[in-house]
Design a protein around this motif. Structure first.
Motif, PDB file in Angstrom:
ATOM      1  N   GLU A 296       0.789  -1.074  -0.070  1.00  0.00           N
ATOM      2  CA  GLU A 296      -0.113  -0.101  -0.038  1.00  0.00           C
ATOM      3  C   GLU A 296       0.906   1.446   0.060  1.00  0.00           C
ATOM      4  OE1 GLU A 296      -2.540  -0.285   3.508  1.00  0.00           O
ATOM      5  OE2 GLU A 296      -3.558  -2.097   2.730  1.00  0.00           O
ATOM      6  N   HIS A 297       1.799   1.270   0.757  1.00  0.00           N
ATOM      7  CA  HIS A 297       2.736   2.264   0.658  1.00  0.00           C
ATOM      8  C   HIS A 297       3.592   2.338  -0.484  1.00  0.00           C
ATOM      9  CE1 HIS A 297       6.431   4.680   1.660  1.00  0.00           C
ATOM     10  NE2 HIS A 297       7.226   3.629   1.387  1.00  0.00           N
ATOM     11  N   LEU A 298       4.271   1.180  -1.152  1.00  0.00           N
ATOM     12  CA  LEU A 298       5.184   1.183  -2.279  1.00  0.00           C
ATOM     13  C   LEU A 298       4.415   1.599  -3.663  1.00  0.00           C
ATOM     14  CD1 LEU A 298       6.724  -2.177  -1.198  1.00  0.00           C
ATOM     15  CD2 LEU A 298       8.049   0.126  -1.010  1.00  0.00           C
ATOM     16  N   VAL A 299       3.360   0.959  -3.847  1.00  0.00           N
ATOM     17  CA  VAL A 299       2.767   1.078  -5.136  1.00  0.00           C
ATOM     18  C   VAL A 299       2.440   2.647  -5.472  1.00  0.00           C
ATOM     19  CG1 VAL A 299       0.910   0.984  -6.808  1.00  0.00           C
ATOM     20  CG2 VAL A 299       1.719  -0.941  -5.370  1.00  0.00           C
ATOM     21  N   GLY A 300       3.046   3.187  -6.505  1.00  0.00           N
ATOM     22  CA  GLY A 300       2.977   4.668  -6.751  1.00  0.00           C
ATOM     23  C   GLY A 300       3.923   5.349  -6.600  1.00  0.00           C
ATOM     24  N   SER A 301       5.027   4.719  -5.721  1.00  0.00           N
ATOM     25  CA  SER A 301       6.275   5.660  -5.196  1.00  0.00           C
ATOM     26  C   SER A 301       7.365   5.291  -6.115  1.00  0.00           C
ATOM     27  CB  SER A 301       6.544   5.134  -3.722  1.00  0.00           C
ATOM     28  OG  SER A 301       6.967   4.023  -3.442  1.00  0.00           O
ATOM     29  N   ASP A 302       8.529   6.143  -5.784  1.00  0.00           N
ATOM     30  CA  ASP A 302       9.761   5.862  -6.500  1.00  0.00           C
ATOM     31  C   ASP A 302      10.442   4.699  -6.107  1.00  0.00           C
ATOM     32  OD1 ASP A 302      12.181   6.251  -7.728  1.00  0.00           O
ATOM     33  OD2 ASP A 302      12.442   8.422  -7.142  1.00  0.00           O
ATOM     34  N   ALA A 303      10.813   3.811  -6.837  1.00  0.00           N
ATOM     35  CA  ALA A 303      11.555   2.632  -6.280  1.00  0.00           C
ATOM     36  C   ALA A 303      12.982   2.856  -6.124  1.00  0.00           C
ATOM     37  CB  ALA A 303      11.557   1.501  -7.600  1.00  0.00           C
ATOM     38  N   SER A 304      13.602   4.037  -6.469  1.00  0.00           N
ATOM     39  CA  SER A 304      14.896   4.384  -6.242  1.00  0.00           C
ATOM     40  C   SER A 304      15.312   4.791  -4.792  1.00  0.00           C
ATOM     41  CB  SER A 304      15.572   5.335  -7.472  1.00  0.00           C
ATOM     42  OG  SER A 304      14.774   6.578  -7.109  1.00  0.00           O
ATOM     43  N   ARG A 305      14.325   5.194  -4.257  1.00  0.00           N
ATOM     44  CA  ARG A 305      14.351   5.883  -2.634  1.00  0.00           C
ATOM     45  C   ARG A 305      14.476   4.677  -1.663  1.00  0.00           C
ATOM     46  NH1 ARG A 305      10.739  10.932  -1.802  1.00  0.00           N
ATOM     47  NH2 ARG A 305      12.210  10.876   0.027  1.00  0.00           N
ATOM     48  N   ILE A 306      15.475   3.824  -1.981  1.00  0.00           N
ATOM     49  CA  ILE A 306      15.471   2.576  -1.052  1.00  0.00           C
ATOM     50  C   ILE A 306      15.667   2.812   0.363  1.00  0.00           C
ATOM     51  CG2 ILE A 306      16.871   0.351  -0.696  1.00  0.00           C
ATOM     52  CD1 ILE A 306      17.948   0.762  -3.516  1.00  0.00           C
ATOM     53  N   GLU A 307      16.469   3.655   0.777  1.00  0.00           N
ATOM     54  CA  GLU A 307      16.639   4.012   2.181  1.00  0.00           C
ATOM     55  C   GLU A 307      15.287   4.605   2.711  1.00  0.00           C
ATOM     56  OE1 GLU A 307      18.450   3.897   5.854  1.00  0.00           O
ATOM     57  OE2 GLU A 307      19.242   2.884   4.105  1.00  0.00           O
ATOM     58  N   ASP A 308      14.657   5.435   1.999  1.00  0.00           N
ATOM     59  CA  ASP A 308      13.671   6.076   2.553  1.00  0.00           C
ATOM     60  C   ASP A 308      12.307   5.002   2.651  1.00  0.00           C
ATOM     61  OD1 ASP A 308      11.964   8.569   3.462  1.00  0.00           O
ATOM     62  OD2 ASP A 308      10.514   7.712   1.490  1.00  0.00           O
ATOM     63  N   HIS A 309      12.488   4.132   1.639  1.00  0.00           N
ATOM     64  CA  HIS A 309      11.402   2.994   2.057  1.00  0.00           C
ATOM     65  C   HIS A 309      11.595   2.338   3.133  1.00  0.00           C
ATOM     66  CE1 HIS A 309       9.149   4.058  -1.516  1.00  0.00           C
ATOM     67  NE2 HIS A 309      10.289   3.549  -2.442  1.00  0.00           N
ATOM     68  N   TRP A 310      12.840   1.762   3.326  1.00  0.00           N
ATOM     69  CA  TRP A 310      13.407   1.167   4.692  1.00  0.00           C
ATOM     70  C   TRP A 310      12.996   1.879   5.930  1.00  0.00           C
ATOM     71  CZ3 TRP A 310      16.077   1.143   8.950  1.00  0.00           C
ATOM     72  CH2 TRP A 310      16.409  -0.639   9.396  1.00  0.00           C
ATOM     73  N   GLN A 311      13.256   3.104   5.815  1.00  0.00           N
ATOM     74  CA  GLN A 311      12.990   3.774   7.104  1.00  0.00           C
ATOM     75  C   GLN A 311      11.428   3.706   7.422  1.00  0.00           C
ATOM     76  OE1 GLN A 311      15.100   5.165   9.433  1.00  0.00           O
ATOM     77  NE2 GLN A 311      16.918   4.491   8.195  1.00  0.00           N
ATOM     78  N   VAL A 312      10.446   4.178   6.235  1.00  0.00           N
ATOM     79  CA  VAL A 312       9.199   4.040   6.495  1.00  0.00           C
ATOM     80  C   VAL A 312       8.837   2.766   6.907  1.00  0.00           C
ATOM     81  CG1 VAL A 312       7.059   4.402   5.143  1.00  0.00           C
ATOM     82  CG2 VAL A 312       8.838   6.161   4.742  1.00  0.00           C
ATOM     83  N   LEU A 313       9.087   1.815   6.157  1.00  0.00           N
ATOM     84  CA  LEU A 313       8.546   0.429   6.604  1.00  0.00           C
ATOM     85  C   LEU A 313       9.079  -0.214   7.867  1.00  0.00           C
ATOM     86  CD1 LEU A 313       8.779  -1.139   3.037  1.00  0.00           C
ATOM     87  CD2 LEU A 313       6.729  -0.075   3.950  1.00  0.00           C
ATOM     88  N   THR A 314      10.313   0.197   8.269  1.00  0.00           N
ATOM     89  CA  THR A 314      10.666  -0.362   9.504  1.00  0.00           C
ATOM     90  C   THR A 314      10.166   0.866  10.674  1.00  0.00           C
ATOM     91  OG1 THR A 314      12.599   0.820   9.572  1.00  0.00           O
ATOM     92  CG2 THR A 314      12.636  -1.410   8.670  1.00  0.00           C
ATOM     93  N   LYS A 315       9.946   1.930  10.364  1.00  0.00           N
ATOM     94  CA  LYS A 315       9.780   2.543  11.622  1.00  0.00           C
ATOM     95  C   LYS A 315       8.426   3.608  11.648  1.00  0.00           C
ATOM     96  CE  LYS A 315      14.769   3.495  12.284  1.00  0.00           C
ATOM     97  NZ  LYS A 315      15.982   4.499  12.310  1.00  0.00           N
ATOM     98  N   SER A 316       7.573   3.594  10.839  1.00  0.00           N
ATOM     99  CA  SER A 316       6.539   4.272  10.654  1.00  0.00           C
ATOM    100  C   SER A 316       5.271   3.698  11.496  1.00  0.00           C
ATOM    101  CB  SER A 316       5.883   4.740   9.319  1.00  0.00           C
ATOM    102  OG  SER A 316       5.398   3.513   8.627  1.00  0.00           O
ATOM    103  N   GLY A 317       5.208   2.427  11.560  1.00  0.00           N
ATOM    104  CA  GLY A 317       4.473   1.655  12.498  1.00  0.00           C
ATOM    105  C   GLY A 317       4.787   1.693  14.149  1.00  0.00           C
ATOM    106  N   PHE A 318       3.777   1.986  14.567  1.00  0.00           N
ATOM    107  CA  PHE A 318       3.973   1.995  16.188  1.00  0.00           C
ATOM    108  C   PHE A 318       4.522   0.492  16.617  1.00  0.00           C
ATOM    109  CE2 PHE A 318       2.537   1.742  20.682  1.00  0.00           C
ATOM    110  CZ  PHE A 318       3.125   3.040  21.238  1.00  0.00           C
ATOM    111  N   TYR A 319       4.052  -0.319  16.190  1.00  0.00           N
ATOM    112  CA  TYR A 319       4.565  -1.780  16.605  1.00  0.00           C
ATOM    113  C   TYR A 319       5.536  -2.167  15.477  1.00  0.00           C
ATOM    114  CZ  TYR A 319       0.729  -1.681  19.794  1.00  0.00           C
ATOM    115  OH  TYR A 319      -0.020  -1.232  20.753  1.00  0.00           O
ATOM    116  N   ARG A 320       6.807  -2.726  15.771  1.00  0.00           N
ATOM    117  CA  ARG A 320       7.770  -2.854  14.657  1.00  0.00           C
ATOM    118  C   ARG A 320       8.587  -3.939  15.243  1.00  0.00           C
ATOM    119  NH1 ARG A 320      10.448   3.232  15.616  1.00  0.00           N
ATOM    120  NH2 ARG A 320       8.079   3.673  15.361  1.00  0.00           N
TER     121      ARG A 320
END
Length: 381
Positions: free
Chosen positions: A50-74
């Motif tokens: 849901e986060h990834l589709v439509g986003s820029d695939a080249s922003r690897i580190e930003d995706h990693w940060q969002v997917l690991t840290k944006s959730g309250f439970y991680r």
């Protein structure tokens, strides 16, 4: 380079592959296999899409940060495996888009080949001599074996002697110029591990792996101080923070799994942290070809890389093999105990998409075995 689709494939024998497609047509592959829990990981990958589709695939580190840290439970194995598969696929896309292997994006090669080892003996080890001979004929110079099957909380004389005898057989077959690692697989209590490790010293194992379960990592320093055998651990540790205490305790070999511990991005950071403690990296990888290729890409760019596990012919591979899912098997061939530097773009392998889709139609439901002690209580597998 927008992401247009994220797919998952549950493929035998026990793996979960991730496919990420971009609007430019570049496709990346990752491996999110979590042995025994791939269905749960698949669900998390679908949620992360849901986060990834439509986003820029080249922003690897930003995706990693969002997917690991944006959730309250991680954190944990399931989230970590989902992120790992996605991370590998994004690095694969970037390498393919730029026309270079991933290790070039990580700073370039520091070596031309990586030594690998294979498994022998099975979960309850037997036939060790013949199995080692087969691995030597396949071109390997190092093997790993389980120390035992079910192990008593305080091992009997027979159980202890069995461990010593099996490792002695391995040493006799291998001689002084090849190596055997001994996996305690978390089946040993601290007392058992402290008792047996010094007895193994004359046989000079390459390392002892996972001498205690990961939740008892705070005890591992006691074992490190009690033996000269290098101690390895880490397949069930999922980030830098979890590795820090065992590094401080004095382990010699860190074994993060690139399909559990945050993918290429986090394992590179774990490797750098390990280097500060003079610890070598030997990633855990009894998995498929995508995980293996991801490990190798990290290894070609990582100075403190010791050796690489691979699972061609491992006892878990029932119904499919590692190389069944790649178009060209030659990049993963063994040469004098090693795999030569991968030169293809991205992860350096070409996934056989037709074979993967056909395998997903069959699927799998692999589960961790449940073992018990003679008194009926649960035993560590």
């Amino acid at each position: 380079m927008r992401i247009t689709r994220v797919e998952t494939f549950l493929v035998p024998p026990r793996w979960l592959f991730v496919r990420i497609e971009t609007e430019s047509g570049v496709v990346g592959w990752g491996e999110a296999s979590l042995e025994g829990h791939s269905e749960g990981v698949r669900t998390v990958v679908e949620q992360f899409a849901e986060h990834l589709v439509g986003s820029d695939a080249s922003r690897i580190e930003d995706h990693w940060q969002v997917l690991t840290k944006s959730g309250f439970y991680r954190g944990g194995a399931v989230f970590g495996s989902a992120i790992s598969g996605i991370d590998q696929a994004l690095w694969d896309i970037k390498g393919k888009h730029l026309g270079v292997p991933v290790h070039e994006l990580l700073g370039g090669a520091v070596r031309d080949r990586i030594r690998v080892y294979g498994w022998v003996g099975g979960d309850d080890p037997s036939g060790v001599a013949d199995a080692i001979e087969a691995q030597l004929k396949a071109g390997l110079t190092a093997v790993k074996m389980n120390a035992s099957g079910v192990m008593g909380r305080i091992g009997s004389v027979a159980e202890i002697d069995g461990v010593l005898e099996r490792v002695a057989v391995a040493r006799e077959v291998l001689g002084p110029h090849r190596d055997v690692a001994v996996d305690f697989h978390g089946r040993f209590t601290l007392a058992n591990a402290r008792r047996i490790a010094p007895m193994l010293e004359p046989l000079r194992p390459f390392f002892i792996e996972e001498p205690v379960v990961p939740e008892n990592s705070h005890l591992i320093g006691q074992l490190v101080q009690g033996t000269s055998v290098p101690i390895a651990t880490g397949e069930r540790l999922y980030n830098r923070q979890e590795f820090l205490p065992v590094l401080q305790a004095g382990i010699s070999v860190a074994q993060p799994d690139l399909s559990h511990a945050g993918g290429i991005s986090e394992v590179r950071r774990i490797a750098a942290l390990a280097e500060a403690y003079d610890v070598q990296l030997a990633p855990h990888c009894p998995l498929g070809p995508i995980a293996l290729a991801s490990c190798l890409q990290v290894g070609f760019a990582t100075p403190n890389y010791l050796i690489q596990e691979q699972s061609i012919g491992i006892h878990y591979n029932q119904g499919a093999e590692v190389l069944d899912y790649v178009v060209d098997k030659t990049p993963l061939n063994f040469a004098s105990g090693s795999i030569e530097r991968l030169t293809g773009p991205g992860l350096g392998i070409e996934v056989d998409e037709a074979a993967v889709r056909a395998a997903d139609a069959r699927g799998h439901s692999w589960r961790t075995p449940v073992w018990r002690h003679p008194d009926g209580s649960l035993a560590e597998w």
